[in-house]
Design a protein around this motif. Structure first.
Motif, PDB file in Angstrom:
ATOM      1  N   ARG A  16       0.881  -1.425   0.146  1.00  0.00           N
ATOM      2  CA  ARG A  16      -0.027   0.000  -0.153  1.00  0.00           C
ATOM      3  C   ARG A  16       0.808   1.294   0.193  1.00  0.00           C
ATOM      4  O   ARG A  16       0.284   2.097  -0.758  1.00  0.00           O
ATOM      5  CB  ARG A  16      -1.141   0.028   1.239  1.00  0.00           C
ATOM      6  CG  ARG A  16      -1.957  -1.012   0.956  1.00  0.00           C
ATOM      7  CD  ARG A  16      -3.285  -0.612   2.176  1.00  0.00           C
ATOM      8  NE  ARG A  16      -2.775  -0.761   3.442  1.00  0.00           N
ATOM      9  CZ  ARG A  16      -2.809  -1.766   4.263  1.00  0.00           C
ATOM     10  NH1 ARG A  16      -3.178  -3.063   3.604  1.00  0.00           N
ATOM     11  NH2 ARG A  16      -2.236  -1.914   5.438  1.00  0.00           N
ATOM     12  N   HIS A  17       2.038   1.451   0.707  1.00  0.00           N
ATOM     13  CA  HIS A  17       2.831   2.377   0.885  1.00  0.00           C
ATOM     14  C   HIS A  17       3.342   2.871  -0.497  1.00  0.00           C
ATOM     15  O   HIS A  17       3.339   3.952  -0.790  1.00  0.00           O
ATOM     16  CB  HIS A  17       3.846   2.085   2.108  1.00  0.00           C
ATOM     17  CG  HIS A  17       4.545   3.282   2.421  1.00  0.00           C
ATOM     18  ND1 HIS A  17       4.239   4.239   3.071  1.00  0.00           N
ATOM     19  CD2 HIS A  17       6.028   3.556   2.073  1.00  0.00           C
ATOM     20  CE1 HIS A  17       4.980   5.435   3.330  1.00  0.00           C
ATOM     21  NE2 HIS A  17       6.275   4.982   2.872  1.00  0.00           N
TER      22      HIS A  17
ATOM     23  N   ALA B 159       5.119  -5.362  -6.277  1.00  0.00           N
ATOM     24  CA  ALA B 159       4.751  -4.305  -5.343  1.00  0.00           C
ATOM     25  C   ALA B 159       4.631  -3.034  -6.212  1.00  0.00           C
ATOM     26  O   ALA B 159       4.351  -1.889  -5.618  1.00  0.00           O
ATOM     27  CB  ALA B 159       5.312  -4.123  -3.978  1.00  0.00           C
ATOM     28  N   GLY B 160       5.617  -2.783  -7.201  1.00  0.00           N
ATOM     29  CA  GLY B 160       5.942  -1.524  -7.986  1.00  0.00           C
ATOM     30  C   GLY B 160       7.206  -0.954  -7.398  1.00  0.00           C
ATOM     31  O   GLY B 160       7.594   0.534  -7.780  1.00  0.00           O
ATOM     32  N   VAL B 161       8.024  -1.573  -6.754  1.00  0.00           N
ATOM     33  CA  VAL B 161       9.302  -0.952  -6.390  1.00  0.00           C
ATOM     34  C   VAL B 161      10.232  -0.632  -7.746  1.00  0.00           C
ATOM     35  O   VAL B 161      10.184  -1.457  -8.538  1.00  0.00           O
ATOM     36  CB  VAL B 161      10.194  -1.962  -5.557  1.00  0.00           C
ATOM     37  CG1 VAL B 161      11.563  -1.196  -5.215  1.00  0.00           C
ATOM     38  CG2 VAL B 161       9.386  -1.938  -4.229  1.00  0.00           C
ATOM     39  N   ALA B 162      10.813   0.753  -7.558  1.00  0.00           N
ATOM     40  CA  ALA B 162      11.355   1.073  -8.918  1.00  0.00           C
ATOM     41  C   ALA B 162      13.012   0.698  -8.895  1.00  0.00           C
ATOM     42  O   ALA B 162      13.472   0.410  -9.915  1.00  0.00           O
ATOM     43  CB  ALA B 162      11.349   2.470  -9.311  1.00  0.00           C
ATOM     44  N   SER B 163      13.597   0.608  -7.739  1.00  0.00           N
ATOM     45  CA  SER B 163      15.059   0.492  -7.705  1.00  0.00           C
ATOM     46  C   SER B 163      15.249  -0.226  -6.252  1.00  0.00           C
ATOM     47  O   SER B 163      14.598  -0.186  -5.281  1.00  0.00           O
ATOM     48  CB  SER B 163      15.526   1.841  -7.873  1.00  0.00           C
ATOM     49  OG  SER B 163      15.174   2.961  -6.793  1.00  0.00           O
ATOM     50  N   VAL B 164      16.562  -0.511  -6.326  1.00  0.00           N
ATOM     51  CA  VAL B 164      17.426  -1.223  -5.237  1.00  0.00           C
ATOM     52  C   VAL B 164      18.425  -0.787  -4.979  1.00  0.00           C
ATOM     53  O   VAL B 164      19.153  -0.484  -6.089  1.00  0.00           O
ATOM     54  CB  VAL B 164      17.232  -2.928  -5.211  1.00  0.00           C
ATOM     55  CG1 VAL B 164      15.955  -3.453  -5.306  1.00  0.00           C
ATOM     56  CG2 VAL B 164      17.990  -3.095  -6.512  1.00  0.00           C
ATOM     57  N   THR B 165      18.989  -0.329  -3.670  1.00  0.00           N
ATOM     58  CA  THR B 165      20.256  -0.132  -3.253  1.00  0.00           C
ATOM     59  C   THR B 165      21.107  -1.142  -2.910  1.00  0.00           C
ATOM     60  O   THR B 165      20.528  -1.847  -1.851  1.00  0.00           O
ATOM     61  CB  THR B 165      20.210   1.197  -2.426  1.00  0.00           C
ATOM     62  OG1 THR B 165      19.630   2.238  -3.201  1.00  0.00           O
ATOM     63  CG2 THR B 165      21.604   1.496  -1.966  1.00  0.00           C
ATOM     64  N   VAL B 166      22.198  -1.270  -3.498  1.00  0.00           N
ATOM     65  CA  VAL B 166      22.975  -2.654  -3.144  1.00  0.00           C
ATOM     66  C   VAL B 166      24.417  -2.370  -2.703  1.00  0.00           C
ATOM     67  O   VAL B 166      24.843  -1.500  -3.468  1.00  0.00           O
ATOM     68  CB  VAL B 166      23.016  -3.661  -4.380  1.00  0.00           C
ATOM     69  CG1 VAL B 166      23.685  -4.725  -4.121  1.00  0.00           C
ATOM     70  CG2 VAL B 166      21.478  -3.932  -4.677  1.00  0.00           C
ATOM     71  N   ALA B 167      24.992  -2.950  -1.933  1.00  0.00           N
ATOM     72  CA  ALA B 167      26.575  -2.788  -1.390  1.00  0.00           C
ATOM     73  C   ALA B 167      27.402  -3.704  -1.935  1.00  0.00           C
ATOM     74  O   ALA B 167      28.611  -3.461  -1.904  1.00  0.00           O
ATOM     75  CB  ALA B 167      26.569  -2.405  -0.078  1.00  0.00           C
ATOM     76  N   VAL B 168      26.816  -4.960  -2.243  1.00  0.00           N
ATOM     77  CA  VAL B 168      27.730  -6.309  -2.887  1.00  0.00           C
ATOM     78  C   VAL B 168      27.632  -6.183  -4.352  1.00  0.00           C
ATOM     79  O   VAL B 168      26.527  -6.425  -4.759  1.00  0.00           O
ATOM     80  CB  VAL B 168      27.159  -7.374  -2.008  1.00  0.00           C
ATOM     81  CG1 VAL B 168      27.915  -8.575  -2.451  1.00  0.00           C
ATOM     82  CG2 VAL B 168      27.100  -7.350  -0.526  1.00  0.00           C
ATOM     83  N   PRO B 169      28.866  -6.186  -4.830  1.00  0.00           N
ATOM     84  CA  PRO B 169      28.991  -6.358  -6.284  1.00  0.00           C
ATOM     85  C   PRO B 169      28.263  -7.481  -7.022  1.00  0.00           C
ATOM     86  O   PRO B 169      27.738  -7.447  -7.886  1.00  0.00           O
ATOM     87  CB  PRO B 169      30.385  -6.378  -6.646  1.00  0.00           C
ATOM     88  CG  PRO B 169      31.062  -5.463  -5.531  1.00  0.00           C
ATOM     89  CD  PRO B 169      30.191  -5.748  -4.302  1.00  0.00           C
ATOM     90  N   TYR B 170      28.546  -8.629  -6.149  1.00  0.00           N
ATOM     91  CA  TYR B 170      27.828  -9.951  -6.667  1.00  0.00           C
ATOM     92  C   TYR B 170      26.222  -9.808  -6.821  1.00  0.00           C
ATOM     93  O   TYR B 170      25.628 -10.323  -7.755  1.00  0.00           O
ATOM     94  CB  TYR B 170      28.229 -11.114  -5.848  1.00  0.00           C
ATOM     95  CG  TYR B 170      27.611 -12.247  -6.569  1.00  0.00           C
ATOM     96  CD1 TYR B 170      28.048 -12.893  -7.640  1.00  0.00           C
ATOM     97  CD2 TYR B 170      26.757 -13.094  -5.764  1.00  0.00           C
ATOM     98  CE1 TYR B 170      27.657 -14.141  -8.162  1.00  0.00           C
ATOM     99  CE2 TYR B 170      26.475 -14.505  -6.118  1.00  0.00           C
ATOM    100  CZ  TYR B 170      26.641 -14.937  -7.220  1.00  0.00           C
ATOM    101  OH  TYR B 170      26.125 -15.875  -7.832  1.00  0.00           O
ATOM    102  N   LEU B 171      25.629  -8.987  -5.718  1.00  0.00           N
ATOM    103  CA  LEU B 171      24.352  -8.924  -5.637  1.00  0.00           C
ATOM    104  C   LEU B 171      23.676  -7.912  -6.578  1.00  0.00           C
ATOM    105  O   LEU B 171      22.835  -7.990  -7.504  1.00  0.00           O
ATOM    106  CB  LEU B 171      23.900  -8.354  -4.525  1.00  0.00           C
ATOM    107  CG  LEU B 171      23.619  -9.245  -3.194  1.00  0.00           C
ATOM    108  CD1 LEU B 171      23.154  -8.605  -2.000  1.00  0.00           C
ATOM    109  CD2 LEU B 171      22.882 -10.424  -3.464  1.00  0.00           C
ATOM    110  N   VAL B 172      24.539  -7.023  -7.072  1.00  0.00           N
ATOM    111  CA  VAL B 172      24.403  -6.078  -8.428  1.00  0.00           C
ATOM    112  C   VAL B 172      24.132  -7.002  -9.491  1.00  0.00           C
ATOM    113  O   VAL B 172      23.059  -6.966 -10.261  1.00  0.00           O
ATOM    114  CB  VAL B 172      25.424  -4.920  -8.622  1.00  0.00           C
ATOM    115  CG1 VAL B 172      25.303  -4.342  -9.683  1.00  0.00           C
ATOM    116  CG2 VAL B 172      25.427  -4.001  -7.373  1.00  0.00           C
ATOM    117  N   GLU B 173      25.209  -7.986  -9.665  1.00  0.00           N
ATOM    118  CA  GLU B 173      25.006  -8.666 -11.055  1.00  0.00           C
ATOM    119  C   GLU B 173      23.740  -9.626 -10.929  1.00  0.00           C
ATOM    120  O   GLU B 173      22.974  -9.688 -12.063  1.00  0.00           O
ATOM    121  CB  GLU B 173      26.310  -9.779 -11.134  1.00  0.00           C
ATOM    122  CG  GLU B 173      27.609  -9.195 -11.123  1.00  0.00           C
ATOM    123  CD  GLU B 173      28.625 -10.293 -11.393  1.00  0.00           C
ATOM    124  OE1 GLU B 173      28.240 -11.152 -11.856  1.00  0.00           O
ATOM    125  OE2 GLU B 173      29.688  -9.717 -10.967  1.00  0.00           O
TER     126      GLU B 173
END
Length: 161
Positions: free
Chosen positions: A63-64, A107-121
């Motif tokens: 909802r948020h 849910a409609g999330v537009a982006s994610v912020t990541v600190a681990v390069p492998y997760l970016v991949e």
């Protein structure tokens, strides 16, 4: 135009206040374009200790995000812990991560912020509809670091100055 990203409180009133601010300052050259946050519980979450995060159910989260989108404000989910105890390298961890990412997309999330390069991949290759942002916790302070995250699939890099 200057765009601002601010942490959310996960309350409807907060989104209404941001919408009011954006209308009031529409001609100022600045807008709150994005809010960010994460679940208090779970394996893949933010670097902030859970006790400082609002407790929000999945339904409240959905909802948020929808309310923010109605006001023209995007949502950025934080995966910015510097380590997940290598869970991202296990079958169980990858399964849990994929389920959470699918929920975020739905849910409609537009982006994610990541600190681990492998997760970016992982995220950029399996969920290309999510913009991947590199966290300051990734300690990007040089061109080599920027290139590493960009090559992994990050669309935005937040640098330490």
């Amino acid at each position: 135009m200057r765009y601002f990203t601010v942490p959310t409180t996960f309350t409807p009133e907060f989104i209404d206040q941001l919408g009011d601010l954006n209308r009031e300052f529409a001609d100022s050259g600045g807008q709150v374009a994005e809010i960010y946050g994460s679940f208090q519980e779970g394996v893949f979450n933010s670097a902030r200790p859970a006790k400082y995060l609002p407790a929000v159910s999945r339904e409240q989260f959905q909802r948020h995000v929808a309310q923010a989108r109605e006001k023209g404000i995007a949502f950025n989910y934080l995966f910015n812990a510097p380590s997940y105890s290598n869970l991202e390298y296990t079958h169980e961890g990858r399964t849990e991560l994929a389920a959470l990412l699918q929920f975020l997309v739905d849910a409609g999330v537009a982006s994610v912020t990541v600190a681990v390069p492998y997760l970016v991949e992982i995220i950029s290759s399996t969920f290309p509809q999510l913009e991947v942002v590199t966290s300051t916790i990734g300690y990007v302070g040089a061109v080599a670091g920027i290139n590493q995250y960009r090559e992994a699939g990050a669309a935005r890099v937040v640098c330490l100055l």
